[in-house]
Design a protein around this motif. Structure first.
Motif, PDB file in Angstrom:
ATOM      1  N   CYS A  65      57.644 -69.608 -24.485  1.00  0.00           N
ATOM      2  CA  CYS A  65      56.603 -68.736 -25.405  1.00  0.00           C
ATOM      3  C   CYS A  65      57.504 -67.714 -26.271  1.00  0.00           C
TER       4      CYS A  65
ATOM      5  N   CYS B 265      56.674 -63.883 -25.356  1.00  0.00           N
ATOM      6  CA  CYS B 265      57.266 -63.127 -24.067  1.00  0.00           C
ATOM      7  C   CYS B 265      58.636 -63.849 -23.649  1.00  0.00           C
TER       8      CYS B 265
ATOM      9  N   CYS C 104      50.003 -64.460 -23.084  1.00  0.00           N
ATOM     10  CA  CYS C 104      50.057 -63.743 -24.471  1.00  0.00           C
ATOM     11  C   CYS C 104      49.092 -63.974 -25.569  1.00  0.00           C
TER      12      CYS C 104
HETATM   13 ZN   LIG Z   1      54.175 -65.520 -23.433  1.00  0.00          ZN
END
Ligand SMILES: [Zn+2]
Ligand SMILES: [Zn+2]
Length: 297
Positions: A148, A151, A176
């Motif tokens: 991701c 994050c 997220c």
């Molecule tokens: Zn994330």
């Protein structure tokens, strides 16, 4: 069918899908996206295997050259193309070789993402009331493990677009998106706030544009509302999909008129999933009536 032709088609399909996910042009000096890498690797493995059986098949060598060009392994791409030229000596291949040789000394950038499947934590997906089945609609993909961009954690459920932000975002994890971190960190949004029906509640608008995965239209995506709240996006539809639901629409004639002027009687001829006239099905989260939006390619 001839097993060689069959294999050719099969590998071609893998390469096409890798290219469409690669987020790059042919000779662009960037690595292909992390989502496309496993597909390029798979294509390469298949090609190396089939070339053992058909070492003088120039089609397979050309495909290997293409894969290696996309992954910026120019030396290997050159070797593969030299095989082709030794076997067939065609001008088209020689021109491509000349082009490749210009890229020979380009240094391949380090991959920013390491494979991290082993530290993957299984988590329950968050619930998005305006997009309740993002895995079913295709907003979330599950074909590979990616990192991701927000994050930096590995995830095997990921979202790529639409996301309107200055930074180039490859992939976002559902968490997220749900907690608003992605929208906050990249000052981005998942839906244009002027391409939505009017709802008299700012919090609902924020939830929709900052914490809900979007959908992909041919043109600017539009989000419908009903009962003074945004509808849930149910998926991509054609006439075939909505015909059985016609009596459950709030007012399909007025949806058609405001989206682009089609009449209900014209719809069977136009609306087709994956066609030039694409339907987007919404459902009111309050009264459960359906609404339809559509656009043209
Ligand atoms: Zn994330
Ligand atoms: Zn309603």
């Amino acid at each position: 069918m001839n097993p060689r032709i069959e294999k050719l088609k099969e590998i071609n399909t893998i390469i096409s899908s890798a290219i469409s996910k690669s987020n790059k042009f042919w000779f662009e000096h960037i690595l292909p996206s992390q989502m496309s890498l496993p597909l390029f690797e798979k294509a390469e493995a298949e090609l190396n295997a089939i070339l053992k059986d058909y070492p003088s098949d120039t089609n397979f060598w050309r495909m290997l050259c293409n894969v290696k060009t996309y992954t910026m392994d120019y030396a290997a791409a050159i070797t593969a193309l030299e095989k082709v030229i030794a076997l067939e000596n065609k001008q088209k291949d020689k021109s491509q070789l000349a082009e490749l040789l210009e890229h020979k000394d380009v240094v391949k950038p380090k991959a920013k993402v390491k494979k991290t499947e082993s530290n993957l934590v299984k988590r329950e997906l968050p619930y998005f009331k305006y997009h309740p089945d993002p895995t079913v609609t295709g907003a979330f993909e599950t074909d590979t493990v990616v990192t991701c961009d927000c994050c930096k954690q590995p995830t095997d459920v990921y979202y790529t677009n639409p996301f309107f932000a200055v930074d180039d975002i490859e992939a976002l994890c559902p968490w997220c998106i749900a907690d608003g971190k992605a929208a906050e960190k990249f000052e981005g949004s998942f839906q244009d706030d002027i391409s939505v029906d009017a709802v008299n509640d700012k919090d609902k608008l924020m939830e929709l544009i900052e914490r809900t995965p979007g959908y992909n239209g041919w043109q600017q995506e539009y989000w419908l509302a009903h009962c003074n709240d945004y509808c849930a996006f149910k998926g991509y539809v054609g006439w075939q999909e909505i015909e059985p639901l016609l009596d459950q629409f709030a007012d399909i004639e007025s949806d058609l008129a405001s989206a682009g002027g089609l009449r209900l009687t014209e719809l069977p001829n136009y609306l087709k999933d994956n066609g030039s006239c694409q339907g987007y099905l919404f459902q009111c989260i309050c009264c459960n009536k359906y609404r339809l939006y559509y656009d043209f390619d």
